[in-house]
Design a protein around this motif. Structure first.
Motif, PDB file in Angstrom:
ATOM      1  N   GLN A   1       0.974  -0.922   0.008  1.00 33.69           N
ATOM      2  CA  GLN A   1      -0.267   0.065   0.072  1.00 33.69           C
ATOM      3  C   GLN A   1       0.606   0.938  -0.159  1.00 33.69           C
ATOM      4  O   GLN A   1       0.115   1.958  -0.921  1.00 33.69           O
ATOM      5  CB  GLN A   1      -1.051   0.046   1.242  1.00 33.69           C
ATOM      6  N   LEU A   2       2.150   1.233   1.298  1.00 33.81           N
ATOM      7  CA  LEU A   2       2.790   2.541   0.881  1.00 33.81           C
ATOM      8  C   LEU A   2       3.476   2.626  -0.272  1.00 33.81           C
ATOM      9  O   LEU A   2       3.755   4.164  -0.893  1.00 33.81           O
ATOM     10  CB  LEU A   2       3.713   2.832   2.101  1.00 33.81           C
ATOM     11  N   GLU A   3       4.116   1.481  -1.281  1.00 39.15           N
ATOM     12  CA  GLU A   3       4.448   1.744  -2.562  1.00 39.15           C
ATOM     13  C   GLU A   3       3.632   2.221  -3.408  1.00 39.15           C
ATOM     14  O   GLU A   3       4.247   2.822  -4.739  1.00 39.15           O
ATOM     15  CB  GLU A   3       4.999   0.451  -3.108  1.00 39.15           C
TER      16      GLU A   3
ATOM     17  N   ARG B   1       3.993   5.949  -5.384  1.00 39.26           N
ATOM     18  CA  ARG B   1       3.441   5.529  -7.368  1.00 39.26           C
ATOM     19  C   ARG B   1       2.870   6.826  -7.353  1.00 39.26           C
ATOM     20  O   ARG B   1       2.586   6.946  -8.310  1.00 39.26           O
ATOM     21  CB  ARG B   1       4.064   4.564  -7.465  1.00 39.26           C
ATOM     22  N   GLY B   2       1.741   7.286  -6.248  1.00 39.99           N
ATOM     23  CA  GLY B   2       0.561   7.932  -6.773  1.00 39.99           C
ATOM     24  C   GLY B   2      -0.227   6.747  -7.779  1.00 39.99           C
ATOM     25  O   GLY B   2      -1.682   7.132  -8.197  1.00 39.99           O
TER      26      GLY B   2
END
Length: 146
Positions: free
Chosen positions: A138-140, A144-145
């Motif tokens: 989820q953070l990645e 990356r938007g």
């Protein structure tokens, strides 16, 4: 983090069954059940209530090292009598804390006096790793938007 109830539902069907033994049964019987079911501990149940827990560690330390026989020794002689249990509302994180602080490898799940399951430290670590992997994903995606 997930609750114990959620974690028990996620376990494989073959791993959801809780294998138990009675206090009057012999240690050899407990060892045979543990070997056959590929588990490291068994809750000891009398009259439908958890009265103890016996593990491979108990066998090694309380029987083998003292030169006692597993054939003639009842489970009640070597089981841990002060069993720490959790209910289905506890979080995985809370259970990990209990197991770490008390140096436990197995934690019976009891609700209204009834044994519902047995959690191993492996069950909890597996869940913690899965939750961390999901958080990283989820953070990645956030970075990356996506």
């Amino acid at each position: 983090m997930k609750t114990v109830a959620q974690l028990l539902k996620l376990k494989d069907l073959k791993n959801q069954e809780v294998h138990t033994i009675a206090p009057h049964q012999m240690v050899l019987e407990a060892l045979m059940i543990m070997a056959a079911k590929n588990v490291g501990a068994l809750p000891v149940v009398a009259h439908g209530e958890v009265v103890g827990i016996i593990s491979e560690r108990d066998y090694a330390r309380k029987l083998v090292l003292k030169g006692r026989s597993s054939v003639g020794t009842p489970v009640s002689d070597i089981m841990v009598k002060e069993v720490i249990t959790v209910d289905t509302h506890q979080s995985v994180e809370t259970c990990m804390g209990i197991m770490s602080n008390k140096r436990l490898r197995h934690l019976p799940v009891v609700e209204n006096g009834k044994l519902l399951g047995l959690l191993s430290i492996g069950d909890l670590v597996k869940e913690a790793i899965a939750e961390q992997a999901e958080l990283i994903k989820q953070l990645e995606q956030y970075i990356r938007g996506e």
